[in-house]
Design a protein around this motif. Structure first.
Motif, mmCIF file in Angstrom:
data_model
loop_
_atom_site.group_PDB
_atom_site.id
_atom_site.type_symbol
_atom_site.label_atom_id
_atom_site.label_comp_id
_atom_site.label_asym_id
_atom_site.label_seq_id
_atom_site.Cartn_x
_atom_site.Cartn_y
_atom_site.Cartn_z
ATOM 1 N N GLU A 144 0.853 -1.189 0.000
ATOM 2 C CA GLU A 144 0.000 0.000 0.000
ATOM 3 C C GLU A 144 0.887 1.237 0.000
ATOM 4 O OE1 GLU A 144 -2.880 0.104 3.067
ATOM 5 O OE2 GLU A 144 -4.056 -1.582 2.287
ATOM 6 N N PHE A 145 0.647 2.140 -0.955
ATOM 7 C CA PHE A 145 1.442 3.353 -1.076
ATOM 8 C C PHE A 145 0.524 4.524 -1.402
ATOM 9 C CE2 PHE A 145 0.826 2.286 -5.454
ATOM 10 C CZ PHE A 145 0.906 3.486 -6.141
ATOM 11 N N ARG A 146 1.086 5.719 -1.262
ATOM 12 C CA ARG A 146 0.376 6.938 -1.619
ATOM 13 C C ARG A 146 1.360 7.907 -2.244
ATOM 14 N NH1 ARG A 146 -2.778 9.875 3.078
ATOM 15 N NH2 ARG A 146 -0.641 10.258 3.794
ATOM 16 N N ALA A 147 0.938 8.555 -3.349
ATOM 17 C CA ALA A 147 1.771 9.523 -4.060
ATOM 18 C C ALA A 147 1.050 10.861 -4.094
ATOM 19 C CB ALA A 147 2.063 9.049 -5.485
ATOM 20 N N SER A 148 1.756 11.916 -3.730
ATOM 21 C CA SER A 148 1.180 13.257 -3.742
ATOM 22 C C SER A 148 2.252 14.252 -4.147
ATOM 23 C CB SER A 148 0.612 13.617 -2.365
ATOM 24 O OG SER A 148 1.612 13.506 -1.368
ATOM 25 N N GLY A 149 1.823 15.317 -4.816
ATOM 26 C CA GLY A 149 2.771 16.310 -5.270
ATOM 27 C C GLY A 149 2.093 17.408 -6.059
ATOM 28 N N PRO A 150 2.875 18.305 -6.667
ATOM 29 C CA PRO A 150 2.297 19.397 -7.458
ATOM 30 C C PRO A 150 1.628 18.890 -8.719
ATOM 31 C CG PRO A 150 4.676 19.368 -7.675
ATOM 32 C CD PRO A 150 4.343 18.378 -6.616
ATOM 33 N N GLU A 151 1.063 19.832 -9.470
ATOM 34 C CA GLU A 151 0.284 19.445 -10.648
ATOM 35 C C GLU A 151 1.141 18.720 -11.674
ATOM 36 O OE1 GLU A 151 -2.497 21.582 -14.120
ATOM 37 O OE2 GLU A 151 -1.589 22.748 -12.497
ATOM 38 N N ARG A 152 2.346 19.190 -11.879
ATOM 39 C CA ARG A 152 3.241 18.575 -12.864
ATOM 40 C C ARG A 152 4.412 17.875 -12.189
ATOM 41 N NH1 ARG A 152 3.601 23.078 -17.776
ATOM 42 N NH2 ARG A 152 1.347 23.159 -18.199
ATOM 43 N N GLY A 153 4.157 17.303 -11.035
ATOM 44 C CA GLY A 153 5.203 16.582 -10.335
ATOM 45 C C GLY A 153 5.578 15.296 -11.054
ATOM 46 N N GLY A 154 6.776 14.815 -10.777
ATOM 47 C CA GLY A 154 7.267 13.601 -11.429
ATOM 48 C C GLY A 154 8.046 12.729 -10.472
ATOM 49 N N ARG A 182 -5.700 8.843 -0.499
ATOM 50 C CA ARG A 182 -5.833 7.542 0.169
ATOM 51 C C ARG A 182 -4.776 6.602 -0.388
ATOM 52 N NH1 ARG A 182 -7.797 4.507 -3.840
ATOM 53 N NH2 ARG A 182 -9.151 5.492 -5.413
ATOM 54 N N PRO A 183 -4.419 5.565 0.350
ATOM 55 C CA PRO A 183 -3.432 4.603 -0.163
ATOM 56 C C PRO A 183 -3.982 3.792 -1.325
ATOM 57 C CG PRO A 183 -3.584 4.492 2.242
ATOM 58 C CD PRO A 183 -4.743 5.319 1.769
ATOM 59 N N THR A 184 -3.098 3.397 -2.208
ATOM 60 C CA THR A 184 -3.419 2.523 -3.339
ATOM 61 C C THR A 184 -2.787 1.160 -3.099
ATOM 62 O OG1 THR A 184 -3.456 4.411 -4.846
ATOM 63 C CG2 THR A 184 -3.237 2.241 -5.827
ATOM 64 N N GLN A 185 -3.544 0.104 -3.362
ATOM 65 C CA GLN A 185 -3.094 -1.263 -3.084
ATOM 66 C C GLN A 185 -2.571 -1.924 -4.357
ATOM 67 O OE1 GLN A 185 -6.023 -4.374 -2.380
ATOM 68 N NE2 GLN A 185 -4.886 -5.041 -0.572
ATOM 69 N N ILE A 186 -1.381 -2.494 -4.249
ATOM 70 C CA ILE A 186 -0.782 -3.320 -5.304
ATOM 71 C C ILE A 186 -0.591 -4.717 -4.730
ATOM 72 C CG2 ILE A 186 1.118 -3.605 -6.920
ATOM 73 C CD1 ILE A 186 -0.432 -1.097 -7.430
ATOM 74 N N LYS A 187 -1.164 -5.714 -5.382
ATOM 75 C CA LYS A 187 -1.088 -7.084 -4.873
ATOM 76 C C LYS A 187 -0.454 -7.988 -5.921
ATOM 77 C CE LYS A 187 -4.221 -8.523 -2.137
ATOM 78 N NZ LYS A 187 -5.490 -8.991 -1.512
ATOM 79 N N LEU A 188 0.618 -8.685 -5.516
ATOM 80 C CA LEU A 188 1.331 -9.623 -6.376
ATOM 81 C C LEU A 188 0.998 -11.041 -5.922
ATOM 82 C CD1 LEU A 188 3.149 -6.909 -5.975
ATOM 83 C CD2 LEU A 188 4.941 -8.255 -7.051
ATOM 84 N N ARG A 189 0.670 -11.912 -6.875
ATOM 85 C CA ARG A 189 0.378 -13.311 -6.587
ATOM 86 C C ARG A 189 1.300 -14.196 -7.415
ATOM 87 N NH1 ARG A 189 -4.689 -13.994 -4.059
ATOM 88 N NH2 ARG A 189 -5.953 -12.079 -4.023
ATOM 89 N N HIS A 190 1.934 -15.145 -6.756
ATOM 90 C CA HIS A 190 2.840 -16.063 -7.443
ATOM 91 C C HIS A 190 2.554 -17.473 -6.991
ATOM 92 C CE1 HIS A 190 6.620 -18.285 -8.231
ATOM 93 N NE2 HIS A 190 6.702 -17.495 -9.283
ATOM 94 N N SER A 191 2.377 -18.358 -7.955
ATOM 95 C CA SER A 191 2.147 -19.774 -7.671
ATOM 96 C C SER A 191 2.877 -20.595 -8.728
ATOM 97 C CB SER A 191 0.646 -20.094 -7.658
ATOM 98 O OG SER A 191 0.075 -19.864 -8.934
ATOM 99 N N GLU A 192 2.744 -21.894 -8.607
ATOM 100 C CA GLU A 192 3.405 -22.764 -9.580
ATOM 101 C C GLU A 192 2.740 -22.715 -10.948
ATOM 102 O OE1 GLU A 192 3.378 -26.589 -7.881
ATOM 103 O OE2 GLU A 192 4.809 -26.122 -6.275
ATOM 104 N N SER A 193 1.539 -22.159 -11.017
ATOM 105 C CA SER A 193 0.810 -22.132 -12.287
ATOM 106 C C SER A 193 0.848 -20.782 -12.986
ATOM 107 C CB SER A 193 -0.657 -22.534 -12.067
ATOM 108 O OG SER A 193 -1.270 -21.653 -11.147
ATOM 109 N N GLU A 250 4.880 7.547 -0.227
ATOM 110 C CA GLU A 250 4.770 7.041 1.132
ATOM 111 C C GLU A 250 4.337 5.573 1.093
ATOM 112 O OE1 GLU A 250 3.123 11.301 2.911
ATOM 113 O OE2 GLU A 250 1.761 9.641 2.556
ATOM 114 N N ILE A 251 5.012 4.735 1.867
ATOM 115 C CA ILE A 251 4.714 3.306 1.947
ATOM 116 C C ILE A 251 4.076 3.028 3.304
ATOM 117 C CG2 ILE A 251 5.636 0.977 1.788
ATOM 118 C CD1 ILE A 251 5.856 2.608 -0.766
ATOM 119 N N PHE A 252 2.874 2.437 3.276
ATOM 120 C CA PHE A 252 2.165 2.140 4.504
ATOM 121 C C PHE A 252 2.371 0.692 4.956
ATOM 122 C CE2 PHE A 252 0.063 5.818 2.778
ATOM 123 C CZ PHE A 252 -0.207 6.596 3.892
ATOM 124 N N LYS A 253 2.492 -0.227 4.013
ATOM 125 C CA LYS A 253 2.705 -1.606 4.439
ATOM 126 C C LYS A 253 3.261 -2.439 3.291
ATOM 127 C CE LYS A 253 -1.755 -3.850 3.412
ATOM 128 N NZ LYS A 253 -2.878 -4.611 3.972
#
Length: 438
Positions: A91-101, A178-189, A228-231
């Protein structure tokens, strides 16, 4: 009998659902605090940054601040990931000016803390593993792209890193509040990536080996974005591997306690008080030689004392083996620290070379300044000499020409006046002479 669609979907989902177990050593942010109160570090994680280390708060890690720009920060797990079936939740959050990079990178690579550090996918060299990049690629509002490398491609010198992506999806992530969630899933398939609960991309051709380290890095531009990294929570379906990872610290503590108990055994006396027995203390009290009157008593005393010596030697050997194990652990830690120090020393050597080059440039500038001053002085003297010489010659020539010119001018003026006077006299004479009539 046909079941309703919603109930059938629920049954199918429950059938596919597997129990997931948390890997504590690879996770943070799942509790009330990221780090213990008063601590400036995350347990089992390392913080890196250029030029400043990321700021650690009670519930988040600020990899790149709002100001100033051109900052880099990263957080890396100390322990590698061994299970093949796992889920990573970020979970992360990104904030900045209008043309931030800027960009955010989620890594799963071998020895990432030393190979990647706080670099991004555009500045990283050769690495083995996976990289997910979140940025405003090609002017989009936001995009997540996946990159793989087997250690043969050097990304920082590649002519077009963007073409190396194997999957992508567009989504908005800046200034959401608000935070944005990125979820990675890895299995044998298969391997899949989800963004905010929806599938981004997946592939059944990706198999990531064991022993890679999780890490998150961020880089900001001149107009910076604050990441910002929340978890970072890592789950696995293998209970044995999760238990082994989770209980490793507990087992280490238990081993230390057992070692302490071996070194100092607790004996309860008749009064109920606790007495500490020193393993190196003499168990058999000293006795006078006159008290031993028979060969049997002498043999018994000698036998008991030999046993006591044997016990002491065993205790000494156990202590030596324990100290050897501790020394090996400390040697391994010292080797890791020496490796980090060597990495810092290489940077210091580069700074020393740069300092020498700056000194050489300074010396060259000084010599050039002295040479330019000498040449300017010589040019000034030469110009002054030539100007003085030419001025004196010109003055003499003007003076010589001026003398002859004045005499001629005076003669011309006087002659012209006399000529005018003569002409006027002749005119008067003719006018006053008598006229003749025919």
């Amino acid at each position: 009998m046909r079941l309703p669609l919603s109930f059938a979907a629920l049954v199918a989902g429950l059938a596919q659902t597997q129990a997931q177990y948390l890997i504590n050593e690879l996770s943070f942010g799942y509790g009330s605090r990221i780090s213990p109160e008063g601590s400036q570090s995350i347990p089992n994680f390392a913080l890196q940054g250029r030029p400043n280390v990321p700021e650690l708060l009670s519930n988040k890690v600020i990899l790149t601040p709002v100001a100033p720009g051109n900052q880099r920060g990263a957080v890396w797990a100390d322990k590698p990931l061994y299970p093949q079936n796992w889920i990573a939740d970020v979970e992360f959050r990104a904030s900045g000016p209008e043309r931030g990079g800027g960009n955010l990178n989620i890594w799963l690579v071998r020895d990432g803390a030393h190979v990647i550090g706080s670099d991004s996918v555009y500045t990283a060299g050769r690495f083995e593993g996976l990289a997910l990049v979140i940025d405003q690629h090609s002017g989009s509002g936001g995009m997540l792209r996946g990159f793989l490398n087997d250690g043969t491609t050097e990304y920082r010198t590649h002519h077009n890193v963007d073409n190396l992506a194997f999957g992508h999806c567009a989504f908005s992530y800046r200034n959401l509040g608000r935070p944005t969630q990125i979820k990675l899933r890895h299995s044998e398939s298969k391997f899949s990536v989800e963004v905010a609960g929806r599938l981004c991309f997946e592939s059944d051709r990706i198999r990531l080996p064991s022993g890679y380290n999780f890490g998150i890095s961020a880089a900001s531009a001149d107009n910076p974005d604050s990441f910002e990294i929340f978890k970072l929570v890592v789950l696995t379906g293998d209970n044995s591997q999760a238990d082994s990872s989770n209980n490793q610290q507990e087992s280490n503590q238990q081993q230390q306690q057992q070692q302490q108990q071996q070194q100092q055994r607790m004996i309860f006396g008749r009064s109920g008080q606790t007495v500490v027995e020193d393993p190196y203390d003499n168990i058999i009290p000293d006795a006078e030689a006159d008290t031993i009157t028979s060969s049997k008593a002498q043999f018994a005393d000698l036998h008991n004392r030999l046993q006591s010596v044997n016990h002491h030697l065993s205790s000494i050997f156990r202590s030596l083996s324990q100290n050897a194990a501790v020394d090996e652990q400390r040697h391994a830690e010292a080797s890791v620290m020496l490796g980090e120090i060597k990495g810092l020393l290489t940077r210091l050597e580069k700074l020393e070379v740069l300092e020498h080059r700056v000194s050489d440039v300074e010396r060259e500038m000084r010599s050039m300044r002295h040479e330019m001053a000498g040449r300017l002085q010589a040019s000034e003297n030469s110009i002054k000499y030539h100007v003085d010489d030419k001025h004196e010659t010109l003055a003499k020539n003007v003076q010589a020409h001026t003398k002859s010119g004045h005499t001629r001018l005076i003669l011309v003026v006087v002659g012209s006046q006399m000529l005018l006077a003569g002409a006027y006299a002749m005119y008067k004479r003719r006018k006053t002479s008598p006229k003749k009539y025919l």
